[in-house]
Design an enzyme around this catalytic site. Structure first.
Site, PDB file in Angstrom:
ATOM      1  N   LEU A 142      34.515  28.597  19.086  1.00 19.45           N
ATOM      2  CA  LEU A 142      35.238  27.621  19.885  1.00 19.45           C
ATOM      3  C   LEU A 142      34.734  27.581  21.320  1.00 19.45           C
ATOM      4  O   LEU A 142      34.635  26.505  21.925  1.00 19.45           O
ATOM      5  CB  LEU A 142      36.740  27.929  19.853  1.00 19.45           C
ATOM      6  CG  LEU A 142      37.645  26.988  20.649  1.00 19.45           C
ATOM      7  CD1 LEU A 142      37.519  25.547  20.159  1.00 19.45           C
ATOM      8  CD2 LEU A 142      39.100  27.462  20.561  1.00 19.45           C
ATOM      9  N   THR A 152      34.680  29.266  12.311  1.00 18.90           N
ATOM     10  CA  THR A 152      33.887  30.060  13.249  1.00 18.90           C
ATOM     11  C   THR A 152      33.599  31.405  12.600  1.00 18.90           C
ATOM     12  O   THR A 152      33.901  31.629  11.430  1.00 18.90           O
ATOM     13  CB  THR A 152      34.651  30.272  14.562  1.00 18.90           C
ATOM     14  OG1 THR A 152      35.781  31.138  14.309  1.00 18.90           O
ATOM     15  CG2 THR A 152      35.143  28.949  15.143  1.00 18.90           C
ATOM     16  N   SER A 182      45.102  31.399  22.392  1.00 17.16           N
ATOM     17  CA  SER A 182      45.876  32.320  21.571  1.00 17.16           C
ATOM     18  C   SER A 182      45.500  32.069  20.118  1.00 17.16           C
ATOM     19  O   SER A 182      44.330  32.034  19.761  1.00 17.16           O
ATOM     20  CB  SER A 182      47.371  32.115  21.836  1.00 17.16           C
ATOM     21  OG  SER A 182      48.166  32.968  21.035  1.00 17.16           O
ATOM     22  N   ASP A 201      31.517  40.035  31.044  1.00 17.45           N
ATOM     23  CA  ASP A 201      32.213  40.922  30.105  1.00 17.45           C
ATOM     24  C   ASP A 201      33.628  41.092  30.632  1.00 17.45           C
ATOM     25  O   ASP A 201      33.830  41.682  31.695  1.00 17.45           O
ATOM     26  CB  ASP A 201      31.485  42.263  30.037  1.00 17.45           C
ATOM     27  CG  ASP A 201      32.144  43.251  29.082  1.00 17.45           C
ATOM     28  OD1 ASP A 201      33.291  43.004  28.647  1.00 17.45           O
ATOM     29  OD2 ASP A 201      31.520  44.283  28.779  1.00 17.45           O
ATOM     30  N   THR A 214      29.554  31.371  29.809  1.00 20.23           N
ATOM     31  CA  THR A 214      29.476  32.817  29.956  1.00 20.23           C
ATOM     32  C   THR A 214      29.517  33.543  28.614  1.00 20.23           C
ATOM     33  O   THR A 214      30.064  33.050  27.631  1.00 20.23           O
ATOM     34  CB  THR A 214      30.621  33.358  30.836  1.00 20.23           C
ATOM     35  OG1 THR A 214      31.835  33.432  30.071  1.00 20.23           O
ATOM     36  CG2 THR A 214      30.846  32.476  32.065  1.00 20.23           C
ATOM     37  N   TYR A 221      46.136  42.587  16.072  1.00 22.57           N
ATOM     38  CA  TYR A 221      45.666  41.306  16.628  1.00 22.57           C
ATOM     39  C   TYR A 221      46.862  40.453  17.040  1.00 22.57           C
ATOM     40  O   TYR A 221      46.878  39.893  18.144  1.00 22.57           O
ATOM     41  CB  TYR A 221      44.816  40.579  15.591  1.00 22.57           C
ATOM     42  CG  TYR A 221      44.407  39.182  16.002  1.00 22.57           C
ATOM     43  CD1 TYR A 221      43.419  38.983  16.954  1.00 22.57           C
ATOM     44  CD2 TYR A 221      45.015  38.059  15.435  1.00 22.57           C
ATOM     45  CE1 TYR A 221      43.036  37.699  17.334  1.00 22.57           C
ATOM     46  CE2 TYR A 221      44.635  36.781  15.809  1.00 22.57           C
ATOM     47  CZ  TYR A 221      43.651  36.605  16.760  1.00 22.57           C
ATOM     48  OH  TYR A 221      43.294  35.332  17.132  1.00 22.57           O
ATOM     49  N   LYS A 224      48.067  38.791  20.773  1.00 29.21           N
ATOM     50  CA  LYS A 224      48.329  37.372  20.986  1.00 29.21           C
ATOM     51  C   LYS A 224      49.783  37.117  21.360  1.00 29.21           C
ATOM     52  O   LYS A 224      50.068  36.218  22.172  1.00 29.21           O
ATOM     53  CB  LYS A 224      47.927  36.565  19.742  1.00 29.21           C
ATOM     54  CG  LYS A 224      46.428  36.565  19.471  1.00 29.21           C
ATOM     55  CD  LYS A 224      45.624  36.061  20.678  1.00 29.21           C
ATOM     56  CE  LYS A 224      44.137  35.985  20.396  1.00 29.21           C
ATOM     57  NZ  LYS A 224      43.374  35.505  21.577  1.00 29.21           N
ATOM     58  N   LYS A 278      43.017  37.012  37.625  1.00 29.63           N
ATOM     59  CA  LYS A 278      43.139  37.498  38.995  1.00 29.63           C
ATOM     60  C   LYS A 278      41.910  37.155  39.838  1.00 29.63           C
ATOM     61  O   LYS A 278      42.013  37.026  41.065  1.00 29.63           O
ATOM     62  CB  LYS A 278      43.384  39.011  38.996  1.00 29.63           C
ATOM     63  CG  LYS A 278      44.789  39.390  38.548  1.00 29.63           C
ATOM     64  CD  LYS A 278      45.040  40.879  38.702  1.00 29.63           C
ATOM     65  CE  LYS A 278      46.489  41.231  38.416  1.00 29.63           C
ATOM     66  NZ  LYS A 278      46.762  42.681  38.596  1.00 29.63           N
ATOM     67  N   ASN A 298      38.812  32.398  26.573  1.00 32.66           N
ATOM     68  CA  ASN A 298      38.531  32.274  25.143  1.00 32.66           C
ATOM     69  C   ASN A 298      38.035  33.571  24.512  1.00 32.66           C
ATOM     70  O   ASN A 298      38.212  33.774  23.312  1.00 32.66           O
ATOM     71  CB  ASN A 298      37.483  31.175  24.936  1.00 32.66           C
ATOM     72  CG  ASN A 298      36.941  31.153  23.530  1.00 32.66           C
ATOM     73  OD1 ASN A 298      37.621  30.748  22.597  1.00 32.66           O
ATOM     74  ND2 ASN A 298      35.707  31.617  23.357  1.00 32.66           N
TER      75      ASN A 298
END
Length: 284
Positions: A20, A189, A140, A62, A38, A154, A158, A122, A89
């Protein structure tokens, strides 16, 4: 840099090496926006960025490394002047019954899926607050609304992200910054494929629950109903909206599952109404 370029929105998207994140970066670039693309390994996104010239910036980021996050945000702001849209993401899944989970693996999962989001927020929010403008999209999952066997850790990350995002939305709304929680169903994906991690421990007592769902989750990889490109277009549409929603479900499977979850919850709440009220003091 032309005036037209200066006016085009600036995105910073984490986790663009595939899935995604990559689809969203491609969609934003194709429509003329500027994007900091990124990934933990910059080499996985340099080819994509090279296709779009000055409108794309390939950066190493990272989310578990605060210095890496700070450097990427500063590089994006230096190149494009600001960040208008932040998409958190980066993240991955983990398969294990709760008792089977490895402490180090679970901590690493939280470091990426929860603490990493906070670190990026932040770093980006000071600029958005200064401009009293911005869009934050936290990716999410339908798994942030409902939980199943084998993916409990997991889901926990979320669920945490959803609560954090709701509070964040309330805090930022007066400052002109909107927050949207995106809850995809099954997208085609590598989430259930190459990106999935799992505990090496499999206890016999959980084979009919967590074990069965582990196998089913891995088996569906490559056959999910959701299209990442169409999901990216939907996300871009809510970013453009004057009043973006707090939540956006993606996919008919997520929609059906969310409605079923709400129906079950309402049924349980209504069935226990008298017992719920019995906890009140009599003079209330």
């Amino acid at each position: 840099m032309s005036n037209e370029m200066n006016e085009s929105p600036v995105w910073l998207i984490t986790g663009c090496s595939s899935g995604l994140g990559r689809a969203l970066a491609e969609h934003a670039l194709e429509r003329g926006d500027r994007v900091a693309v990124t990934a933990r390994n910059r080499a996985t996104v340099t080819g994509l960025a090279a296709e779009y010239g000055d409108r794309a910036l390939a950066l190493e980021l990272d989310v578990t490394d605060p210095a890496s996050v700070t450097a990427a945000v500063q590089a994006c702001e230096a190149a494009f002047g600001r960040i208008d849209v932040l998409v958190n993401n980066a993240g991955y899944g983990y398969l294990a019954a709760i008792e089977e989970g490895e402490e180090s693996a679970v901590r690493a999962l939280y470091d990426t899926n929860v603490h990493g989001v906070v670190t990026v927020l932040k770093a980006v929010l000071p600029g958005m607050r200064a401009r009293r403008s911005g869009r934050i999209v936290n990716i999410s999952s339908f798994g942030g609304l409902a939980a199943f066997a084998a993916t409990g850790y997991y889901h926990a990350t979320k669920f945490a992200l959803e609560g954090l995002s709701e509070s964040l939305a309330a805090e930022l709304a007066p400052l002109g910054i909107a927050v949207t929680i995106v809850e995809p169903g099954g997208l085609r994906t590598q989430w259930a494929g190459a990106s999935m991690r799992q505990s090496p421990t499999r206890l016999e007592d959980y084979e009919r629950t967590a074990g069965k769902r582990r196998d089913a989750t891995l088996a569906v990889s490559g056959r999910q109903p959701g299209d990442p490109a169409r999901a990216a277009a939907a996300i871009a549409a809510i970013v453009d909206a004057d009043a973006p929603p707090l939540r956006l479900l993606l996919g008919s499977d997520a929609l059906a599952g969310a409605r079923a979850r709400l129906d079950r919850m309402r049924g349980e709440i209504d069935a226990n109404e008298a017992l719920t009220k019995s906890a009140d003091l009599e003079d209330v």
